[in-house]
Scaffold this motif. Structure first.
Motif, PDB file in Angstrom:
ATOM      1  N   GLN A   1       0.827  -1.202   0.000  1.00 14.53           N
ATOM      2  CA  GLN A   1       0.000   0.000   0.000  1.00 14.53           C
ATOM      3  C   GLN A   1       0.868   1.261   0.000  1.00 14.53           C
TER       4      GLN A   1
ATOM      5  N   ASN B   1       2.564   1.734  -3.395  1.00 11.12           N
ATOM      6  CA  ASN B   1       1.630   1.799  -4.512  1.00 11.12           C
ATOM      7  C   ASN B   1       0.481   2.778  -4.217  1.00 11.12           C
TER       8      ASN B   1
ATOM      9  N   ASN C   1      -2.235   3.140  -6.966  1.00 16.99           N
ATOM     10  CA  ASN C   1      -2.855   1.875  -7.384  1.00 16.99           C
ATOM     11  C   ASN C   1      -2.252   1.240  -8.627  1.00 16.99           C
ATOM     12  N   LYS C   2      -1.136   1.760  -9.079  1.00 19.80           N
ATOM     13  CA  LYS C   2      -0.418   1.171 -10.206  1.00 19.80           C
ATOM     14  C   LYS C   2       0.990   1.729 -10.164  1.00 19.80           C
TER      15      LYS C   2
ATOM     16  N   ASP D   1      -6.231  -6.949  -1.458  1.00 25.77           N
ATOM     17  CA  ASP D   1      -6.473  -6.295  -2.750  1.00 25.77           C
ATOM     18  C   ASP D   1      -5.218  -5.648  -3.343  1.00 25.77           C
ATOM     19  N   GLN D   2      -4.097  -5.740  -2.657  1.00 22.00           N
ATOM     20  CA  GLN D   2      -2.826  -5.218  -3.166  1.00 22.00           C
ATOM     21  C   GLN D   2      -2.052  -6.365  -3.804  1.00 22.00           C
TER      22      GLN D   2
ATOM     23  N   LYS E   1      -3.587  -2.765  -7.804  1.00 18.80           N
ATOM     24  CA  LYS E   1      -4.638  -2.887  -6.797  1.00 18.80           C
ATOM     25  C   LYS E   1      -5.901  -3.370  -7.474  1.00 18.80           C
TER      26      LYS E   1
ATOM     27  N   ASN F   1      -9.807  -3.791  -8.079  1.00 19.83           N
ATOM     28  CA  ASN F   1     -10.963  -2.901  -7.916  1.00 19.83           C
ATOM     29  C   ASN F   1     -12.131  -3.652  -7.345  1.00 19.83           C
TER      30      ASN F   1
END
Length: 115
Positions: free
Chosen positions: A56, A59, A62-63, A98-99, A113, A115
């Motif tokens: 987290q 990142n 989220n990318k 979710d990571q 990440k 969605n």
């Protein structure tokens, strides 16, 4: 036939199938019996939480991309994941909740990440 509490040894009064004299003795007995299992679960969950926080942190958008050495210096464990996602083309992503990360060339990883 007289029965005694499995935890403290006191004489049991009441139901014939009673094993403990009180809730505290019952809890103490089961906590002792499950201690080794609890230690393993706690240590695995702690490492999963650590891995999640590291991914987290590295990142935020989220990318992204990072190196293996950067993950390792932060204490990331590649042995602790929660799921694997394989695409139709055979690409394998590893996830901690979710990571996720995707191994790339030269010890680099793409960070994603879900969605």
């Amino acid at each position: 036939m007289q029965k005694n509490c499995l935890e403290c040894g006191e004489k049991l009064v009441g139901r014939e199938d009673k094993k403990f004299c009180s809730d505290s003795c019952r809890n103490a007995h089961h906590n002792k019996a499950n201690r080794n299992e609890n230690v393993l679960i706690k240590s695995v969950n702690a490492q999963l939480r650590k891995n999640y926080k590291i991914l987290q942190e590295l990142n935020p958008e989220n990318k992204g991309k990072t190196s293996k050495s950067r993950l390792q210096e932060k204490g990331f464990s590649f042995n602790h994941i929660t799921s694997i996602y394989k695409t139709k083309t055979g690409t394998v992503y590893y996830f901690v909740y979710d990571q996720g990360y995707l191994p790339l060339e030269n010890d680099f990883y793409a960070l994603v990440k879900k969605n």
